[in-house]
Design a protein around this motif. Structure first.
Motif, PDB file in Angstrom:
ATOM      1  N   LEU A  15      38.347  18.334  67.407  1.00 12.73           N
ATOM      2  CA  LEU A  15      40.247  18.291  66.813  1.00 12.73           C
ATOM      3  C   LEU A  15      40.468  16.515  67.430  1.00 12.73           C
ATOM      4  O   LEU A  15      40.546  15.816  66.530  1.00 12.73           O
ATOM      5  CB  LEU A  15      40.848  18.904  66.775  1.00 12.73           C
ATOM      6  CG  LEU A  15      40.630  20.191  66.379  1.00 12.73           C
ATOM      7  CD1 LEU A  15      41.939  21.287  66.097  1.00 12.73           C
ATOM      8  CD2 LEU A  15      40.572  20.422  64.945  1.00 12.73           C
ATOM      9  N   CYS A  16      40.281  16.626  69.137  1.00  6.95           N
ATOM     10  CA  CYS A  16      40.818  15.541  69.387  1.00  6.95           C
ATOM     11  C   CYS A  16      39.844  14.257  69.212  1.00  6.95           C
ATOM     12  O   CYS A  16      40.302  12.686  68.915  1.00  6.95           O
ATOM     13  CB  CYS A  16      41.000  15.582  70.682  1.00  6.95           C
ATOM     14  SG  CYS A  16      42.430  16.408  71.559  1.00  6.95           S
ATOM     15  N   LEU A  17      38.839  14.087  69.089  1.00  6.74           N
ATOM     16  CA  LEU A  17      37.298  13.155  68.872  1.00  6.74           C
ATOM     17  C   LEU A  17      38.056  13.239  66.890  1.00  6.74           C
ATOM     18  O   LEU A  17      37.399  11.527  67.164  1.00  6.74           O
ATOM     19  CB  LEU A  17      36.126  14.158  69.020  1.00  6.74           C
ATOM     20  CG  LEU A  17      35.457  13.845  70.292  1.00  6.74           C
ATOM     21  CD1 LEU A  17      34.448  14.515  69.998  1.00  6.74           C
ATOM     22  CD2 LEU A  17      35.691  12.441  71.145  1.00  6.74           C
ATOM     23  N   SER A  18      38.022  13.874  66.476  1.00  6.23           N
ATOM     24  CA  SER A  18      38.301  13.582  65.315  1.00  6.23           C
ATOM     25  C   SER A  18      39.392  12.687  64.862  1.00  6.23           C
ATOM     26  O   SER A  18      39.309  11.462  64.283  1.00  6.23           O
ATOM     27  CB  SER A  18      38.178  14.837  64.227  1.00  6.23           C
ATOM     28  OG  SER A  18      37.240  15.677  64.392  1.00  6.23           O
ATOM     29  N   GLY A  19      40.520  12.631  65.497  1.00  4.78           N
ATOM     30  CA  GLY A  19      41.322  12.601  65.639  1.00  4.78           C
ATOM     31  C   GLY A  19      41.584  10.899  65.985  1.00  4.78           C
ATOM     32  O   GLY A  19      41.920  10.047  65.612  1.00  4.78           O
ATOM     33  N   LEU A  20      40.692  10.791  67.347  1.00  6.54           N
ATOM     34  CA  LEU A  20      40.999   9.825  68.337  1.00  6.54           C
ATOM     35  C   LEU A  20      40.308   8.409  67.492  1.00  6.54           C
ATOM     36  O   LEU A  20      39.952   7.464  67.470  1.00  6.54           O
ATOM     37  CB  LEU A  20      40.309  10.213  69.477  1.00  6.54           C
ATOM     38  CG  LEU A  20      40.001   8.563  70.742  1.00  6.54           C
ATOM     39  CD1 LEU A  20      41.050   8.789  70.913  1.00  6.54           C
ATOM     40  CD2 LEU A  20      39.356   9.636  71.430  1.00  6.54           C
ATOM     41  N   MET A  78      37.618  18.639  57.177  1.00  8.39           N
ATOM     42  CA  MET A  78      37.653  17.265  57.807  1.00  8.39           C
ATOM     43  C   MET A  78      36.196  17.160  57.831  1.00  8.39           C
ATOM     44  O   MET A  78      35.652  15.884  58.143  1.00  8.39           O
ATOM     45  CB  MET A  78      37.979  18.453  59.226  1.00  8.39           C
ATOM     46  CG  MET A  78      38.194  17.187  60.573  1.00  8.39           C
ATOM     47  SD  MET A  78      38.208  18.092  62.033  1.00  8.39           S
ATOM     48  CE  MET A  78      36.952  19.255  62.529  1.00  8.39           C
ATOM     49  N   MET A  79      34.590  17.787  57.941  1.00 10.94           N
ATOM     50  CA  MET A  79      33.576  17.112  58.137  1.00 10.94           C
ATOM     51  C   MET A  79      33.297  16.004  56.602  1.00 10.94           C
ATOM     52  O   MET A  79      32.850  15.492  57.167  1.00 10.94           O
ATOM     53  CB  MET A  79      32.878  18.827  57.905  1.00 10.94           C
ATOM     54  CG  MET A  79      33.118  19.369  59.519  1.00 10.94           C
ATOM     55  SD  MET A  79      31.972  20.313  59.389  1.00 10.94           S
ATOM     56  CE  MET A  79      30.507  20.356  60.000  1.00 10.94           C
ATOM     57  N   THR A 119      43.097  17.943  61.256  1.00 11.08           N
ATOM     58  CA  THR A 119      43.071  18.018  62.515  1.00 11.08           C
ATOM     59  C   THR A 119      43.755  19.113  62.985  1.00 11.08           C
ATOM     60  O   THR A 119      44.212  20.002  63.709  1.00 11.08           O
ATOM     61  CB  THR A 119      43.244  16.607  63.401  1.00 11.08           C
ATOM     62  OG1 THR A 119      44.238  15.818  62.906  1.00 11.08           O
ATOM     63  CG2 THR A 119      41.662  16.477  62.596  1.00 11.08           C
ATOM     64  N   LEU A 120      45.494  19.305  62.412  1.00 12.60           N
ATOM     65  CA  LEU A 120      46.617  19.366  62.876  1.00 12.60           C
ATOM     66  C   LEU A 120      46.512  21.416  62.712  1.00 12.60           C
ATOM     67  O   LEU A 120      46.630  22.014  62.913  1.00 12.60           O
ATOM     68  CB  LEU A 120      47.723  18.685  62.597  1.00 12.60           C
ATOM     69  CG  LEU A 120      48.863  18.848  63.617  1.00 12.60           C
ATOM     70  CD1 LEU A 120      48.680  18.837  64.608  1.00 12.60           C
ATOM     71  CD2 LEU A 120      49.927  17.913  62.903  1.00 12.60           C
ATOM     72  N   SER A 121      45.974  21.393  61.207  1.00 11.73           N
ATOM     73  CA  SER A 121      46.026  23.035  61.065  1.00 11.73           C
ATOM     74  C   SER A 121      44.933  23.404  61.354  1.00 11.73           C
ATOM     75  O   SER A 121      45.225  24.684  61.395  1.00 11.73           O
ATOM     76  CB  SER A 121      46.115  22.135  59.041  1.00 11.73           C
ATOM     77  OG  SER A 121      44.977  21.883  58.958  1.00 11.73           O
ATOM     78  N   ILE A 122      43.848  23.681  61.286  1.00 12.02           N
ATOM     79  CA  ILE A 122      43.728  23.770  62.122  1.00 12.02           C
ATOM     80  C   ILE A 122      43.702  23.922  63.281  1.00 12.02           C
ATOM     81  O   ILE A 122      43.422  25.766  64.118  1.00 12.02           O
ATOM     82  CB  ILE A 122      41.922  22.777  62.458  1.00 12.02           C
ATOM     83  CG1 ILE A 122      41.041  23.247  61.116  1.00 12.02           C
ATOM     84  CG2 ILE A 122      40.750  23.898  63.386  1.00 12.02           C
ATOM     85  CD1 ILE A 122      40.104  22.644  61.304  1.00 12.02           C
ATOM     86  N   LEU A 123      44.699  23.207  64.635  1.00 10.73           N
ATOM     87  CA  LEU A 123      45.166  23.378  66.026  1.00 10.73           C
ATOM     88  C   LEU A 123      46.623  24.200  65.616  1.00 10.73           C
ATOM     89  O   LEU A 123      45.674  25.144  66.729  1.00 10.73           O
ATOM     90  CB  LEU A 123      45.472  21.913  66.369  1.00 10.73           C
ATOM     91  CG  LEU A 123      46.411  22.635  67.298  1.00 10.73           C
ATOM     92  CD1 LEU A 123      46.106  20.380  68.124  1.00 10.73           C
ATOM     93  CD2 LEU A 123      47.297  22.453  67.493  1.00 10.73           C
ATOM     94  N   ILE A 124      46.915  24.328  64.813  1.00 15.51           N
ATOM     95  CA  ILE A 124      48.233  25.705  64.607  1.00 15.51           C
ATOM     96  C   ILE A 124      47.463  26.686  63.890  1.00 15.51           C
ATOM     97  O   ILE A 124      47.897  28.075  63.835  1.00 15.51           O
ATOM     98  CB  ILE A 124      48.997  25.142  63.497  1.00 15.51           C
ATOM     99  CG1 ILE A 124      48.879  24.959  62.163  1.00 15.51           C
ATOM    100  CG2 ILE A 124      49.490  24.011  64.026  1.00 15.51           C
ATOM    101  CD1 ILE A 124      50.280  24.523  61.589  1.00 15.51           C
ATOM    102  N   VAL A 389      48.809  21.323  54.010  1.00 11.57           N
ATOM    103  CA  VAL A 389      49.410  20.391  53.685  1.00 11.57           C
ATOM    104  C   VAL A 389      50.783  20.484  54.072  1.00 11.57           C
ATOM    105  O   VAL A 389      51.394  20.035  54.254  1.00 11.57           O
ATOM    106  CB  VAL A 389      50.105  21.112  52.554  1.00 11.57           C
ATOM    107  CG1 VAL A 389      51.170  22.314  52.294  1.00 11.57           C
ATOM    108  CG2 VAL A 389      50.728  20.243  51.136  1.00 11.57           C
ATOM    109  N   GLY A 390      51.357  21.101  55.045  1.00 18.20           N
ATOM    110  CA  GLY A 390      52.809  20.712  56.139  1.00 18.20           C
ATOM    111  C   GLY A 390      52.063  20.516  57.062  1.00 18.20           C
ATOM    112  O   GLY A 390      52.607  19.278  57.567  1.00 18.20           O
ATOM    113  N   SER A 391      50.738  20.189  58.048  1.00 22.17           N
ATOM    114  CA  SER A 391      49.389  18.979  58.578  1.00 22.17           C
ATOM    115  C   SER A 391      50.000  17.760  58.069  1.00 22.17           C
ATOM    116  O   SER A 391      50.473  17.011  58.646  1.00 22.17           O
ATOM    117  CB  SER A 391      48.902  19.161  59.251  1.00 22.17           C
ATOM    118  OG  SER A 391      47.942  18.361  59.885  1.00 22.17           O
ATOM    119  N   ALA A 392      50.021  17.971  56.386  1.00 13.73           N
ATOM    120  CA  ALA A 392      49.773  16.566  55.824  1.00 13.73           C
ATOM    121  C   ALA A 392      50.931  15.888  56.005  1.00 13.73           C
ATOM    122  O   ALA A 392      51.841  14.278  56.000  1.00 13.73           O
ATOM    123  CB  ALA A 392      49.397  16.714  54.713  1.00 13.73           C
TER     124      ALA A 392
END
Length: 501
Positions: A15-20, A78-79, A119-124, A389-392
């Protein structure tokens, strides 16, 4: 019984790689713009569109892509976004004119909008309440390191290769994220709900128009030129979106989230923080390069104090959340950030780098404390089935705040700079300090006057930023509510409709 995903920390790396990759591309591109403009013979308008085309598409599609992730699978969305972003990055290397590069940037914006909310929604959904603050701190820390390191990386790549390397660097990172995501990451989605096409169209149109209006503020003012038309479209579309989401039986965005004190307080606080921080890199980068005479690479390296203290702030913040809850680290971090902005108001043309270095250290420490706690509090109010949608929503608020900060602080800086220049200064030198240095042709008096005018205007700009951060701190104190977390009571969230490897 252990219900936590045993691969969750590996998933966090993905997730960090994807956001980075999104952050590195955006920040490194700003360093490459002069070289790109010269190589492709781009006009000033072409250059503006190379940057803004991505921002417009990205901001406009965030809410829609978050809903798609909840409905069709967050890993899948995401992919797809990573694949599109990587393909577009490859195509950018072969762009032969500004039009082709703008078209590719649009595709990259679509890919970025699919990646970021996921990324953030998968994290939570992967991390429970007890571990989420640590995961959020790591995620935020990587973003801060990317923000600081990207201009340095961009400068090194341009010096040793060409501007094409800015896009090439995305490809191996995307490939690694795709491979790791397919191997390690579980799929998750919410319960099936009816599509909301009207909500998607209204949100995309409204956010695109809003960001377009914000981008145009420095050039046309808040209501000048075509700005009023963009603002009217934004108000009508976003107003219609809010009304529609209240009456439709299957809303794309759960507006009821804003009734949660932590969500609404965290959202507005983050927006105000982004307004204050949005122009910081823009202003300080110009100070370092045009007042202190630093090269782009040296200017990027000057932000190392921010990165180091941000790491310390993240570690301390995660421990503080476990002891006190979210509100204390949010408040403490914002007050430290306000002190940083206050210190920057004392900088003059003869100050040098010592004071900005201390201020950047304070800023990193404050951001490390406040940002992960605020985002964690906000995201903790979102049901797992609506994580996308919350992450969005979180990303959209941050993007709008950052864009507004760049526009407002950039306008303040430009107008203040022109006002502090002595009478009789050539018109070509009044637009920016870069224009003044270029127009001076080595004339020492004009360069000195431009530097004095810039730092005087910079002090006013940072004073406004300090007020914004203090307002965010006050809001967080009054609105947010938090109880001390109880790790022993933290259990895995209710499984969603689908969670498969």
């Amino acid at each position: 019984m252990e219900t936590r995903n045993p691969r969750r920390w590996w998933i966090l790396i993905v997730l960090c790689l994807s956001g980075l990759v999104l952050l590195v591309d955006g920040m490194a591109l700003t360093v490459a713009v002069p070289r790109i403009s010269a190589d492709l013979h781009a006009t000033a308008q072409d250059t503006q569109w190379i940057i803004d085309s991505y921002i417009l598409v990205f901001a406009g599609l965030l809410l829609t892509s978050g809903g798609l992730g909840d409905r069709f699978g967050r890993r899948r969305v995401m992919m797809i976004g990573l694949l599109l972003f990587g393909t577009a990055s490859l195509a950018a290397m072969f762009a032969a004119n500004p039009g082709e590069l703008i078209a590719v940037r649009v595709l990259m914006g679509i890919g970025g909008a699919l990646i970021m909310p996921s990324t953030l929604s998968i994290l939570i959904t992967v991390f429970d309440d007890a571990e989420r603050p640590k995961a959020m701190a790591a995620w935020t820390c990587v973003a801060l390191l990317g923000m600081v390191g990207s201009p340095v990386l961009g400068g090194v790549l341009i010096d040793h290769f060409s501007w094409h390397a800015i896009f090439f660097i995305n490809i191996p990172v995307v490939a690694l994220a795709l491979l790791a995501g397919r191997t390690l990451m579980p799929e998750s989605k919410g319960p099936w709900r009816k599509p909301d096409p009207l909500g998607a169209v209204l949100s995309a149109a409204g956010m695109t128009a809003l960001v377009w209006w914000i981008i145009g503020i420095p050039a046309h003012g808040f209501f000048g030129g075509g700005s009023v038309v963009s603002l009217a479209v934004a108000v009508l579309a976003l107003g219609g979106f809010v009304v529609w989401e209240h009456v439709t039986p299957a809303p794309m965005v759960p507006l009821a989230l804003f009734r949660q004190r932590n969500f609404s307080g965290g959202s507005v606080s983050l927006a105000l923080l982004e307004v204050a921080n949005g122009g910081l890199l823009l202003v300080l980068t110009q100070y370092l390069q045009f007042v202190l005479g630093y090269s782009p690479v040296k200017a990027g390296l000057s932000f190392v104090p921010l990165a180091v203290t941000a790491l310390a702030g993240n570690v301390a913040g995660a421990k503080l959340i476990a002891r006190t809850g979210h509100r204390v680290p949010v408040l403490a971090g914002m007050l430290v950030m306000a002190a940083s902005f206050g210190l920057l108001t004392t900088v003059s043309a003869s100050t040098g780098f010592a004071v900005p270095a201390v201020a950047l250290g304070l800023l990193g420490l404050g951001a490390g404390l406040a940002m992960p706690a605020a985002v964690s509090a906000l995201m903790g109010t979102i049901p797992p089935e609506q994580a996308g949608v919350g992450s969005a929503l979180n990303d959209t608020i941050g993007q709008a705040g950052s864009a507004l900060g760049v526009a407002i602080l950039g306008s303040l800086l430009a107008s203040g700079f022109a006002g502090h220049l002595p009478a009789g200064t050539p018109a070509a030198a009044r637009g920016s300090i870069a224009g003044a240095v270029a127009a001076a042709h080595g004339h020492g008096a004009l360069v000195h006057a431009a530097r004095e005018a810039f730092t005087a205007s910079m002090s006013t700009t940072f004073a406004v930023g300090a007020v914004g951060v203090l307002a965010a701190a006050l809001l967080a104190t009054l609105v947010m509510r938090d109880a001390k977390p109880k790790p022993e009571a933290a259990e895995a969230a209710e499984p969603e409709r689908e969670l498969v490897a």
